[in-house]
Design a protein around this motif. Structure first.
Motif, mmCIF file in Angstrom:
data_model
loop_
_atom_site.group_PDB
_atom_site.id
_atom_site.type_symbol
_atom_site.label_atom_id
_atom_site.label_comp_id
_atom_site.label_asym_id
_atom_site.label_seq_id
_atom_site.Cartn_x
_atom_site.Cartn_y
_atom_site.Cartn_z
ATOM 1 N N TYR A 116 -46.781 -28.596 -14.923
ATOM 2 C CA TYR A 116 -47.841 -27.705 -14.459
ATOM 3 C C TYR A 116 -48.945 -28.531 -13.819
ATOM 4 O O TYR A 116 -49.086 -29.726 -14.104
ATOM 5 N N THR A 117 -49.739 -27.913 -12.975
ATOM 6 C CA THR A 117 -50.814 -28.630 -12.302
ATOM 7 C C THR A 117 -52.046 -28.753 -13.179
ATOM 8 O O THR A 117 -52.657 -29.817 -13.281
ATOM 9 N N THR A 118 -52.453 -27.651 -13.835
ATOM 10 C CA THR A 118 -53.649 -27.634 -14.676
ATOM 11 C C THR A 118 -53.337 -27.021 -16.039
ATOM 12 O O THR A 118 -52.304 -26.373 -16.226
ATOM 13 N N PHE A 119 -54.253 -27.202 -16.968
ATOM 14 C CA PHE A 119 -54.127 -26.537 -18.267
ATOM 15 C C PHE A 119 -54.079 -25.021 -18.085
ATOM 16 O O PHE A 119 -53.320 -24.327 -18.755
ATOM 17 N N GLY A 120 -54.938 -24.520 -17.169
ATOM 18 C CA GLY A 120 -54.988 -23.085 -16.947
ATOM 19 C C GLY A 120 -53.660 -22.520 -16.471
ATOM 20 O O GLY A 120 -53.231 -21.443 -16.911
ATOM 21 N N GLN A 121 -52.999 -23.239 -15.557
ATOM 22 C CA GLN A 121 -51.700 -22.782 -15.077
ATOM 23 C C GLN A 121 -50.686 -22.762 -16.210
ATOM 24 O O GLN A 121 -49.895 -21.822 -16.347
ATOM 25 N N TRP A 122 -50.710 -23.803 -17.033
ATOM 26 C CA TRP A 122 -49.802 -23.861 -18.191
ATOM 27 C C TRP A 122 -49.997 -22.657 -19.106
ATOM 28 O O TRP A 122 -49.044 -21.969 -19.469
ATOM 29 N N ILE A 123 -51.242 -22.380 -19.452
ATOM 30 C CA ILE A 123 -51.524 -21.283 -20.383
ATOM 31 C C ILE A 123 -51.194 -19.932 -19.757
ATOM 32 O O ILE A 123 -50.633 -19.045 -20.408
ATOM 33 N N GLU A 124 -51.481 -19.784 -18.467
ATOM 34 C CA GLU A 124 -51.220 -18.511 -17.798
ATOM 35 C C GLU A 124 -49.723 -18.235 -17.657
ATOM 36 O O GLU A 124 -49.262 -17.100 -17.864
ATOM 37 N N GLU A 125 -48.956 -19.267 -17.341
ATOM 38 C CA GLU A 125 -47.537 -19.056 -17.029
ATOM 39 C C GLU A 125 -46.619 -19.190 -18.251
ATOM 40 O O GLU A 125 -45.420 -18.930 -18.139
ATOM 41 N N THR A 126 -47.183 -19.577 -19.378
ATOM 42 C CA THR A 126 -46.389 -19.743 -20.588
ATOM 43 C C THR A 126 -46.585 -18.533 -21.501
ATOM 44 O O THR A 126 -47.703 -18.046 -21.665
ATOM 45 N N SER A 127 -45.519 -18.042 -22.091
ATOM 46 C CA SER A 127 -45.612 -16.875 -22.966
ATOM 47 C C SER A 127 -46.384 -17.211 -24.238
ATOM 48 O O SER A 127 -46.475 -18.377 -24.638
ATOM 49 N N ILE A 128 -46.931 -16.181 -24.869
ATOM 50 C CA ILE A 128 -47.614 -16.390 -26.147
ATOM 51 C C ILE A 128 -46.660 -17.028 -27.149
ATOM 52 O O ILE A 128 -47.035 -17.942 -27.892
ATOM 53 N N ASN A 129 -45.413 -16.582 -27.152
ATOM 54 C CA ASN A 129 -44.444 -17.147 -28.099
ATOM 55 C C ASN A 129 -44.230 -18.634 -27.880
ATOM 56 O O ASN A 129 -44.136 -19.412 -28.837
ATOM 57 N N ASP A 130 -44.170 -19.051 -26.618
ATOM 58 C CA ASP A 130 -43.964 -20.480 -26.348
ATOM 59 C C ASP A 130 -45.221 -21.299 -26.630
ATOM 60 O O ASP A 130 -45.128 -22.457 -27.072
ATOM 61 N N LEU A 131 -46.395 -20.732 -26.368
ATOM 62 C CA LEU A 131 -47.631 -21.418 -26.753
ATOM 63 C C LEU A 131 -47.705 -21.565 -28.271
ATOM 64 O O LEU A 131 -48.126 -22.604 -28.795
ATOM 65 N N THR A 132 -47.280 -20.520 -28.957
ATOM 66 C CA THR A 132 -47.241 -20.578 -30.417
ATOM 67 C C THR A 132 -46.320 -21.691 -30.887
ATOM 68 O O THR A 132 -46.666 -22.472 -31.788
ATOM 69 N N LYS A 133 -45.133 -21.790 -30.279
ATOM 70 C CA LYS A 133 -44.179 -22.837 -30.654
ATOM 71 C C LYS A 133 -44.776 -24.227 -30.424
ATOM 72 O O LYS A 133 -44.549 -25.145 -31.216
#
Length: 330
Positions: A116-133
């Protein structure tokens, strides 16, 4: 059996000892690197270590390093510092506030969270479930691919607002808490939005007894503090020494108001010492010795003058309360 997870392993809560509940020890936040804000870069190992040693010499035993992935952690550096000094360090998984997420990801982070380019892009494009993991992995396996595991999970929101991406991280952290039993820490910008954060946490079924809300002294409103405390949550007064915001008398008044209302078992105290100019050995600031060496004696005097047992309250704020707050309770 409950335990506290530190960089040097899981310990009995009674082993935590005198604890600062919210600090930053070594970090290079990408957002501030890009802005050229050198004061916000704690990037000299020996100077950070010298301040930690000052804290230790005055009786300090443990520090909660509240540095999340988006604030430029140096996991290996902090782990080395813990090993060399003997100070117990509790690490942090999760996220900080959203304005930091404009920063570009470093090459090392690409290996951890993807291209990902930025933290924001990572958080926006990643599902809640994957962020949780991701958060669960940092608690159960290690921070940023190391063997050093997080001892708490964190989220943050901005000043007087919660944007959708911040709500997304709150929900991810709440679900990671349920899975890992790690305690939850909240960044509140200037002490705002704790009650709104609580609504989201409650919708995720989080027991507020396992949550601490940071920067409560940035919003020195006794009524507001009481509403937060009534949920069972911990309140972190972690701006000690920052007179540019409020004098110490204001913080002490707010703390003693909560004590008067019966909430002394929910109070944490620290410095959030995140600038070179706050550190003694970086730039002649008050340093990590200030709270334990100067503020604690003052608080005891003021508390005693008002009819409290100041020493007993200090024991709660720095020993007993952290031992309960940061404990995993399977």
């Amino acid at each position: 059996m409950s335990f506290i997870r530190t960089f040097s392993g899981d310990i009995d809560p009674e082993q935590l000892g005198f604890t600062y509940s919210h600090e930053h020890i070594i970090c290079r936040p990408p957002y501030w690197v890009e802005k050229g804000a050198d004061d916000l870069l704690l990037d000299d190992y020996e100077k950070s270590k010298a301040d930690v040693a000052d804290f230790q010499q005055l009786g300090g035993q443990s520090i909660v390093d509240a540095t999340a992935i988006d604030y430029g952690r140096d996991v290996l550096g902090v782990a080395k510092l813990s090993e060399e000094t003997g100070i117990q360090i509790v690490g942090t998984a999760g996220f900080n506030k959203s304005f930091l997420w404009d920063a570009k990801l470093t090459d090392s982070l690409h290996n951890i969270i993807g291209n990902y380019t930025t933290f924001g892009q990572w958080i926006e494009e990643t599902s809640i479930n994957d962020l949780t993991k991701h958060v669960i992995t940092e608690v159960e396996e290690g921070l940023e691919g190391t063997r050093f595991k997080a001892g708490q999970v964190k989220f943050g929101t901005g000043y007087n607002r919660i944007i959708p991406l911040e709500e997304k991280t709150i929900r991810a952290v709440a679900r990671a808490h349920h899975e890992t039993k790690a305690t939850v820490h909240s960044h509140t910008e200037a002490g705002t939005m704790a009650l709104e954060q609580i609504e989201i946490l409650q919708s995720e079924g989080v027991n507020l007894n396992y949550v601490s809300f940071g920067h409560m002294d940035r919003n020195p409103d006794p009524f507001y503090h009481e509403q937060v405390a009534k949920t069972g949550a911990f309140l972190s007064f972690d701006g000690i020494g920052k007179i540019k915001y409020y004098p110490e008398s204001t913080r002490i008044d707010c703390i003693l108001h909560l004590v008067d209302k019966g909430f002394e078992d929910q109070i944490l105290v620290s410095g959030d010492t995140a600038r070179k100019s706050y550190y003694k050995h970086y730039d002649h600031g008050l340093g990590l010795m200030y709270i334990i060496g100067k503020w604690v004696p003052r608080f005891i005097v003021e508390a005693n003058e008002r009819g409290y047992d100041g020493e007993a309250l200090i024991q709660k704020f720095f020993v007993a309360n952290p031992a309960r707050c940061f404990a995993f309770k399977p």
